[in-house]
Design a protein around this motif. Structure first.
Motif, PDB file in Angstrom:
ATOM      1  N   GLU A 167       0.819  -1.208   0.000  1.00 16.04           N
ATOM      2  CA  GLU A 167       0.000   0.000   0.000  1.00 16.04           C
ATOM      3  C   GLU A 167       0.858   1.265   0.000  1.00 16.04           C
ATOM      4  O   GLU A 167       0.564   2.232  -0.718  1.00 16.04           O
ATOM      5  CB  GLU A 167      -0.927  -0.021   1.209  1.00 16.04           C
ATOM      6  CG  GLU A 167      -2.078   0.956   1.127  1.00 16.04           C
ATOM      7  CD  GLU A 167      -3.141   0.683   2.171  1.00 16.04           C
ATOM      8  OE1 GLU A 167      -4.266   1.188   1.997  1.00 16.04           O
ATOM      9  OE2 GLU A 167      -2.860  -0.031   3.153  1.00 16.04           O
TER      10      GLU A 167
ATOM     11  N   GLN B 285     -12.750  -3.110  -8.582  1.00 20.76           N
ATOM     12  CA  GLN B 285     -11.677  -3.584  -7.711  1.00 20.76           C
ATOM     13  C   GLN B 285     -12.120  -4.812  -6.933  1.00 20.76           C
ATOM     14  O   GLN B 285     -13.221  -4.859  -6.384  1.00 20.76           O
ATOM     15  CB  GLN B 285     -11.280  -2.467  -6.746  1.00 20.76           C
ATOM     16  CG  GLN B 285     -10.233  -2.860  -5.724  1.00 20.76           C
ATOM     17  CD  GLN B 285      -9.793  -1.683  -4.864  1.00 20.76           C
ATOM     18  OE1 GLN B 285      -9.492  -0.613  -5.379  1.00 20.76           O
ATOM     19  NE2 GLN B 285      -9.769  -1.880  -3.550  1.00 20.76           N
ATOM     20  N   GLN B 286     -11.248  -5.837  -6.887  1.00 21.38           N
ATOM     21  CA  GLN B 286     -11.488  -7.028  -6.084  1.00 21.38           C
ATOM     22  C   GLN B 286     -10.626  -6.955  -4.824  1.00 21.38           C
ATOM     23  O   GLN B 286      -9.415  -6.748  -4.915  1.00 21.38           O
ATOM     24  CB  GLN B 286     -11.132  -8.304  -6.849  1.00 21.38           C
ATOM     25  CG  GLN B 286     -12.108  -8.692  -7.943  1.00 21.38           C
ATOM     26  CD  GLN B 286     -11.700 -10.014  -8.587  1.00 21.38           C
ATOM     27  OE1 GLN B 286     -10.694 -10.087  -9.305  1.00 21.38           O
ATOM     28  NE2 GLN B 286     -12.467 -11.055  -8.334  1.00 21.38           N
ATOM     29  N   ASP B 287     -11.236  -7.150  -3.683  1.00 19.06           N
ATOM     30  CA  ASP B 287     -10.513  -7.157  -2.418  1.00 19.06           C
ATOM     31  C   ASP B 287     -10.573  -8.551  -1.811  1.00 19.06           C
ATOM     32  O   ASP B 287     -11.662  -9.091  -1.584  1.00 19.06           O
ATOM     33  CB  ASP B 287     -11.109  -6.141  -1.444  1.00 19.06           C
ATOM     34  CG  ASP B 287     -10.922  -4.703  -1.917  1.00 19.06           C
ATOM     35  OD1 ASP B 287      -9.794  -4.368  -2.343  1.00 19.06           O
ATOM     36  OD2 ASP B 287     -11.895  -3.926  -1.868  1.00 19.06           O
TER      37      ASP B 287
ATOM     38  N   ASP C 113      -8.431 -13.926  -8.194  1.00 19.18           N
ATOM     39  CA  ASP C 113      -8.879 -13.936  -6.802  1.00 19.18           C
ATOM     40  C   ASP C 113      -8.496 -15.227  -6.092  1.00 19.18           C
ATOM     41  O   ASP C 113      -8.090 -15.217  -4.928  1.00 19.18           O
ATOM     42  CB  ASP C 113     -10.379 -13.678  -6.698  1.00 19.18           C
ATOM     43  CG  ASP C 113     -11.221 -14.681  -7.457  1.00 19.18           C
ATOM     44  OD1 ASP C 113     -10.695 -15.352  -8.379  1.00 19.18           O
ATOM     45  OD2 ASP C 113     -12.425 -14.813  -7.149  1.00 19.18           O
TER      46      ASP C 113
ATOM     47  N   SER D  57      -5.651  -6.024  -2.731  1.00 20.31           N
ATOM     48  CA  SER D  57      -6.589  -5.503  -3.726  1.00 20.31           C
ATOM     49  C   SER D  57      -6.067  -5.829  -5.117  1.00 20.31           C
ATOM     50  O   SER D  57      -4.864  -5.715  -5.381  1.00 20.31           O
ATOM     51  CB  SER D  57      -6.749  -3.985  -3.575  1.00 20.31           C
ATOM     52  OG  SER D  57      -7.316  -3.667  -2.329  1.00 20.31           O
TER      53      SER D  57
ATOM     54  N   ARG E  66      -2.035  -5.200   1.445  1.00 25.51           N
ATOM     55  CA  ARG E  66      -2.420  -4.244   2.477  1.00 25.51           C
ATOM     56  C   ARG E  66      -2.278  -4.825   3.879  1.00 25.51           C
ATOM     57  O   ARG E  66      -3.050  -4.510   4.784  1.00 25.51           O
ATOM     58  CB  ARG E  66      -3.867  -3.796   2.235  1.00 25.51           C
ATOM     59  CG  ARG E  66      -4.098  -3.194   0.860  1.00 25.51           C
ATOM     60  CD  ARG E  66      -5.489  -2.610   0.695  1.00 25.51           C
ATOM     61  NE  ARG E  66      -5.746  -2.159  -0.664  1.00 25.51           N
ATOM     62  CZ  ARG E  66      -5.321  -1.005  -1.179  1.00 25.51           C
ATOM     63  NH1 ARG E  66      -4.602  -0.182  -0.439  1.00 25.51           N
ATOM     64  NH2 ARG E  66      -5.599  -0.684  -2.434  1.00 25.51           N
TER      65      ARG E  66
END
Length: 327
Positions: A196, A238-240, A274, A230, A224
């Motif tokens: 990040e 955005q995929q988290d 993912d 992310s 992060r």
């Protein structure tokens, strides 16, 4: 998928400061910092981002090619890398210099202050990635990790010329790179890895907006810490992916490298981003529970249990079948 990892090979000197760095900093005097932290523990371990990522890949059943420079003290380390499933035939061994040193102090909040001595790493620029490409019968992906800056630039240019996909991972070397160099490293990359803080630094270094970076890379993976990772792709939401939790965090050194190894293994198994990120997060948690970047024991059943608890049974089944084949 044939993966080469170009990055540093180092010996890590890991120390622990039983306090908080933030409490020792005086805002009005940050331009004249002169501090000494009395550490109460020292661990000397083998590391380096290139070697760390390769060890993780090797333990997941992927035989990666390590591209980097080591010193006259490399023989024992090299044998241990071979036993972890790493191809070290493209490692340049210096005739005069010692392997690079990474000296890192961690405080009780898991913040870190580190210094790197290059040593033999400076000879990495003399490695020809085209020769590596020919030796192994072709590469599908080259990770350009933190290394001698000239080597990073040379390997990136060679990979693009060869038509080999690049995963740009400048990480610690962002502090040494100027605007033009940073742009050269990430422009056209298939993957971009940062944490990040490095995300913000990369935007400052390049002078590009987030959208301009995304227009130049395939996917941007931003780790992060305890908040997971992310996945950023131009034109997509955005995929988290949440982190895999643990109550036994010991040492964060090498956690980012472990995430990269798990993620890249997932890509080699043809899993979507993912799912690959879930493997990376699970492996990162294994590493944070161990002092040192390569000392962890990787048990497929343990990894799948962590994935099951964090992401559910469907994720564990999808990943487990690939992991079983690799094992």
């Amino acid at each position: 998928m044939r993966i080469a990892v170009a990055g540093s090979i180092a010996t890590d000197h890991l120390m622990v400061f039983p306090g908080r760095f933030a409490e020792q900093l005086i805002a009005e005097a940050v331009e004249r910092v002169s501090l000494s932290f009395l550490a109460d523990r020292l661990e000397v371990r083998e590391g380096g981002v290139g070697a760390n990522i390769c060890v993780g890949l090797g333990r997941l059943g992927i035989r990666p090619v390590l591209v980097g420079a080591a010193g006259i003290d490399f023989a024992g380390y090299g044998n241990r890398l071979r036993r972890s499933g790493v191809d070290i035939e493209s490692v340049r061994v210096s005739e005069t210099l010692h392997t690079a040193r990474f000296v890192c102090t961690t405080d009780e909040d898991q913040n870190q202050i580190a210094t790197v001595y290059a040593g033999a790493m400076a000879e990495a620029r003399q490695i020809d990635l085209a020769e590596v490409h020919r030796r192994v019968g072709g590469l599908d992906l080259v990770v350009i990790g933190a290394d001698d800056p000239d080597a990073m630039l040379r390997h990136t240019a060679t990979a693009h010329t060869l038509g080999v996909r690049v995963a740009a991972d400048p990480s610690q070397q962002l502090a040494r790179l100027d605007e033009d160099q940073t742009r050269q490293l990430i422009d056209g990359a298939h993957l971009l890895f940062t944490n990040e803080y490095e995300q913000a630094l990369l935007l400052e270094r390049t002078g590009w907006t987030r959208e301009e970076v995304l227009s130049r890379v395939g996917a941007w993976l931003v780790t992060r810490g305890a908040d997971g990772v992310s996945i950023l792709v131009a034109g997509r939401e955005q995929q988290d992916v949440p982190a895999v939790s643990t109550d036994h965090a010991v040492d964060p050194t090498g956690v980012g490298d472990a995430f990269r190894a798990g993620f890249l293994a997932g890509l080699a198994w043809k899993l979507p981003y993912d799912r690959a990120a879930q493997i990376g997060c699970a492996l990162a948690t294994v590493v944070i529970e161990t002092v040192g970047t390569q000392e962890y024991k990787l048990l497929p059943t343990d990894l799948l249990t962590r994935i099951d608890h964090a992401y559910g049974h469907v994720a564990a089944l999808a990943i487990g079948s690939r992991l079983a084949d690799a094992s």
